[in-house]
Scaffold this motif. Structure first.
Motif: not given
Length: 107
Positions: A1, A35-36, A38, A40-43, A71, A76
């Motif tokens: 990422m 990313a968040a 969309k 995205g867990i890591e984002g 998250a 996460s």
């Protein structure tokens, strides 16, 4: 990422005023927020952490906890560890975190 690359200093931004190469939490936040957005867990985990600690964005514990809880609920490990270590939750289950946001106090 891409955001984590900026966050960790693997991608760098040039500070024209100072003429030096620096890592950029602001650029990291911009990419991680995308990313968040969309899902995205890591984002979500990184954005939460960055809000809580004011890295690349205006500090907001409330917003940071909300992202971190999302998250953690998404699985996460980073977010779960952050919530547990920052709030001393011990055995509190991840599923019940969203009902206990008022317990979190971040330094």
């Amino acid at each position: 990422m891409v955001g984590t690359l900026y966050y960790n200093g693997f991608c760098k931004a040039v500070d024209i005023k100072e003429g030096v190469v620096i890592k950029s939490h602001m650029l990291a936040f911009n990419w991680l927020e995308k990313a968040a957005d969309k899902g995205g867990i890591e984002g979500l985990a990184y954005v939460g952490y960055m809000y809580v600690h004011g890295l690349g964005v205006t500090k907001s514990s409330t917003t940071g906890v909300a992202f971190t809880v999302m998250a953690a609920e998404g699985g996460s490990d980073m977010a779960c560890c952050e919530l547990e270590s920052s709030a001393g939750l011990g055995g509190l289950s991840v599923r019940s975190l969203s009902f206990h946001k008022d317990l979190f106090v971040f330094g």
